[in-house]
Design an enzyme around this catalytic site. Structure first.
Site, PDB file in Angstrom:
ATOM      1  N   TYR A 134      44.279  33.092 -11.282  1.00  0.00           N
ATOM      2  CA  TYR A 134      43.754  32.429 -12.472  1.00  0.00           C
ATOM      3  C   TYR A 134      42.507  31.661 -12.050  1.00  0.00           C
ATOM      4  O   TYR A 134      42.569  30.800 -11.173  1.00  0.00           O
ATOM      5  CB  TYR A 134      44.787  31.466 -13.068  1.00  0.00           C
ATOM      6  CG  TYR A 134      45.889  32.144 -13.847  1.00  0.00           C
ATOM      7  CD1 TYR A 134      45.893  32.111 -15.238  1.00  0.00           C
ATOM      8  CD2 TYR A 134      46.921  32.811 -13.206  1.00  0.00           C
ATOM      9  CE1 TYR A 134      46.898  32.719 -15.968  1.00  0.00           C
ATOM     10  CE2 TYR A 134      47.933  33.434 -13.922  1.00  0.00           C
ATOM     11  CZ  TYR A 134      47.915  33.385 -15.303  1.00  0.00           C
ATOM     12  OH  TYR A 134      48.916  33.997 -16.018  1.00  0.00           O
ATOM     13  N   HIS A 320      52.470  37.525 -26.690  1.00  0.00           N
ATOM     14  CA  HIS A 320      52.111  37.629 -25.270  1.00  0.00           C
ATOM     15  C   HIS A 320      53.346  37.613 -24.369  1.00  0.00           C
ATOM     16  O   HIS A 320      54.202  36.734 -24.463  1.00  0.00           O
ATOM     17  CB  HIS A 320      51.186  36.480 -24.876  1.00  0.00           C
ATOM     18  CG  HIS A 320      50.712  36.546 -23.456  1.00  0.00           C
ATOM     19  ND1 HIS A 320      49.904  37.548 -22.977  1.00  0.00           N
ATOM     20  CD2 HIS A 320      50.955  35.734 -22.384  1.00  0.00           C
ATOM     21  CE1 HIS A 320      49.648  37.348 -21.687  1.00  0.00           C
ATOM     22  NE2 HIS A 320      50.286  36.262 -21.311  1.00  0.00           N
TER      23      HIS A 320
END
Length: 539
Positions: A134, A320
C-alpha cells in the site's frame, strides 16, 4: 467452456447468420434445440465482423444461463472460416475472457463545457517484489476561489500495470496541514510513515480493479472549496504484485473533473461492512463461509437524526472483498423488515470491481440498519484466512455514495474475539496485553501461542468450520460509528446483533414472459457467453 451458454455467428457471402449453441460438461458443443437468441443485424469488412443480437434475461431453457445483475464471466473466440456443413471448427488460441455486468446502467462520460481537470499521480513509485504493497501520497485539492463540484473521476493506470494496481482510495486529511506534507510519498501503515498520514481517516472516493471512470448523477457532485471540504487528501494505492516482479516503477493515479456550475446536492461516502481486523477470521476448507458487517440502527439513528432527519439517498455502491470472496450484498432493514438490497453480486470477481449505480436511488432513514454480507470460498486453503490489507487476507466492505452529505464516515462492526477463541477451547489470555497479536495463557496446548497461532493449530474440519460460522454470526459485536476525521459518534463498543428477517434470504426468479406457469427457473452461478466471430480476415 464447460457448460457454457453459446451463440455462434458470422457473415457468409454478405448474409449474417446466428445460432444458439451450448457446451456440455465435457466441453462438447451442441446446437440448442430451442433457439432463444435473435439476430438483430450483422455486417463485415476487411477487418471486422459486427453482430448485434438479443435474448430474454430468463428463458427457462436449461441450456441457457440467466442474465442477472451480478457479474457475468464472458468468454469469446473467433475463427478464420465461417461455419460450414460440417459444423464449427476449433478456434485455437484466438480467444479471450472478460467479466462484465450487463445490467449495470453505467455512468455518462459527457463532460460539460467549462469543466477543469486535475491529475493526482504518483511519480515513479518503486513497487517492492512482494505480493501486497500500500503506497500513500498526499495531494492538495484544486485551489478554487469559491465552491466547485467534482463531477467525474477517472483512473489513470500506467499502461501495462492494469493487473498491478488493484485499488485506489482517496482519504480526507486534516485541513491544517501544510505544503511540506506534499513533498514525498511513503508506504502506508508502516511504522515510519509520516504522522500526518494518520489524520487521513475519511474515504471520499474509491476505485477498484476492473472499474472505469465514474460520473456523479447530474444532481450530485463532490464539493470542494468550502470550510468543511477536503483541502488535503491522501491517495492510497494498493499494488497487487502476486508475480513478485522486480524493478517495477509505477506512476498511476486519478483524474478529477470539476466545475463552478454547482449541482443540487453534495455527495458523501459511507464505508460499511466488517471492520478490517484480525478478528475477522475465516477457517479453511469451506466452500461457503458467511461474514456479516453491521451498520446498526443505533448508529444510523444518531447520525442521521442529528444531521438529516429526512434521510439520505444512496445512488451508487462499490462492493469490495479479496481473493476468497464469492458473493456480496448490502442488505437493508427498516423496523425489522428487510427491504430490497442496496446492491448485490452473486458472482463476485476480485479482478472486476466497479460502482453499481442504483436506479432508483435508495432512501436510508434514521433507525434503518444495513448488513454487508460476504460469502467466501476457502476450500483450497490449509490455514485460517485473516481480515487484513493483503490480497491474501480478506475484507468485506461496501462503499455507499449518497447525498445530502452528513457527518458519518464509517458504520461497521466486528464480531467480538472472546466467543471465537472459546470455540477452539481457549480459557485465558496473558494480561496485560503487551503484544499483538496477543498471547494465550491456557489451556496448555495453546500456552504462549498468539491467538492467530492457536487458531491455525486447531484441527479444522468441514463440520467444525460450519459450526464456527454459526457461532460467529450470533456473537455480540464491536461497532464503529465514525464522524469525518478522528471523532466518533457516541454509539461505540459492544452491542448484540440486531434480529434479521429470515424470509428474504431465499432468492426468487421469474420466468420470462410467455413461459408456462409451471416453469421453474433456477438462478445459475455463472453466465458464460461465447461469441465466435467467424470471419475470413488476416489475424
Amino acid at each position: 467452456m464447460a457448460s457454457a451458454d453459446l451463440v455462434i455467428g458470422g457473415v457468409a457471402d454478405g448474409v449474417p447468420y446466428l445460432q444458439d449453441y451450448f457446451a456440455d460438461s465435457n466441453r462438447a458443443v451442441h446446437k440448442d434445440p430451442v433457439q432463444n437468441y435473435r439476430l438483430l443485424y450483422g455486417r463485415e469488412n476487411h477487418t471486422h465482423t459486427v453482430l448485434g443480437f438479443s435474448r430474454d434475461l430468463e428463458t427457462c431453457d436449461p441450456n441457457d444461463r440467466a442474465i442477472t445483475g451480478s457479474t457475468m464471466r464472458v468468454i469469446w473466440a473467433l475463427h478464420r472460416e465461417d461455419v460450414g456443413p460440417s459444423g464449427t471448427q476449433y478456434h485455437g488460441a484466438n480467444r479471450g475472457r472478460k467479466s462484465l455486468r450487463f445490467l449495470n446502467p453505467g455512468t455518462s462520460t459527457n463532460i460539460p463545457p467549462g469543466t477543469s481537470i486535475y491529475d493526482m499521480r504518483n511519480v515513479n513509485v518503486p513497487v517492492p517484489d512482494k505480493d501486497t504493497t500500500y503506497w500513500c501520497q498526499m495531494f492538495k485539492m484544486p485551489e478554487v476561489q469559491k465552491k466547485h463540484h467534482i463531477i467525474r473521476i477517472e483512473p489513470l493506470i500506467q499502461k501495462g500495470h492494469e493487473n498491478l494496481v488493484h485499488h485506489i482510495l482517496l482519504y480526507q486529511c486534516d485541513s491544517s496541514l501544510n505544503q511540506s506534507e506534499l513533498d514525498f510519498g511513503h508506504e502506508c501503515y508502516h511504522p515510519n510513515m509520516p504522522d500526518s498520514f494518520a489524520t487521513c481517516e475519511t474515504v471520499v472516493f474509491a476505485w477498484a480493479i476492473g472499474g472505469e471512470g465514474f460520473s456523479y448523477p447530474v444532481h450530485v457532485g463532490m464539493s470542494i472549496g468550502t470550510d468543511i471540504d477536503p483541502v488535503y487528501v491522501l491517495m492510497e494505492v494498493h499494488f497487487d504484485n502476486s508475480a513478485l516482479q522486480t524493478g517495477v516503477v509505477d506512476s498511476s493515479g486519478l483524474r478529477l473533473f470539476y466545475t463552478p456550475k454547482l449541482r443540487t446536492y453534495d455527495a458523501g461516502v459511507i464505508e460499511t461492512g466488517v471492520w478490517v481486523s484480525l478478528y475477522h477470521m475465516l477457517p479453511p476448507g469451506l466452500q461457503n463461509f458467511t461474514s456479516e458487517g453491521h451498520c446498526t440502527q443505533e448508529c444510523l439513528q444518531e447520525a442521521l437524526e442529528s444531521e438529516m432527519p429526512s434521510g439520505v439517498w444512496v445512488f451508487s455502491v462499490l462492493l469490495h472483498a479479496h481473493l476468497a470472496g464469492r458473493a456480496i450484498r448490502t442488505r437493508h432493514f427498516r423496523q425489522q423488515v428487510e427491504l430490497p438490497p442496496l446492491a448485490s453480486d452473486d458472482e463476485f470477481d476480485f479482478n472486476f470491481q466497479e460502482f453499481q449505480p442504483l436506479k432508483p436511488e435508495h432512501l436510508i432513514l434514521p433507525g434503518d440498519s444495513l448488513i454487508t454480507e460476504c460469502i467466501y470460498n476457502t476450500k483450497g486453503r490449509r490455514n485460517m484466512t485473516w481480515g487484513g490489507l493483503s490480497t491474501k487476507d480478506e475484507m468485506c466492505l461496501s462503499y455507499l455514495l449518497y447525498y445530502p452529505r452528513v457527518n458519518l464516515a464509517r458504520c461497521e462492526s466486528l464480531p467480538e474475539i472472546t466467543g471465537q477463541l472459546k470455540f477452539i477451547g481457549v480459557k485465558d489470555i496473558q494480561r496485560p496485553l503487551t503484544t499483538w497479536p496477543f498471547v494465550i495463557k491456557s489451556p496448555k496446548r495453546y500456552s504462549n501461542l498468539s491467538f492467530t497461532e492457536a487458531m491455525d493449530k486447531f484441527r479444522w474440519t468441514k463440520k467444525r468450520a460450519k459450526a464456527f460460522n454459526e457461532v460467529v454470526l450470533k456473537l455480540p459485536m464491536n461497532v464503529r460509528c465514525s464522524k469525518v476525521g478522528m471523532d466518533e459518534w457516541s454509539v461505540q463498543g459492544m452491542i448484540v446483533a440486531p434480529p434479521k428477517s429470515k424470509s428474504t434470504r431465499a432468492h426468487t426468479s421469474l420466468c420470462s414472459s410467455g413461459s408456462e406457469s409451471h416453469c421453474y427457473c433456477t438462478m445459475p452461478y455463472v453466465f458464460i457467453l461465447v461469441l465466435l466471430l467467424i470471419q475470413n480476415v488476416h489475424l
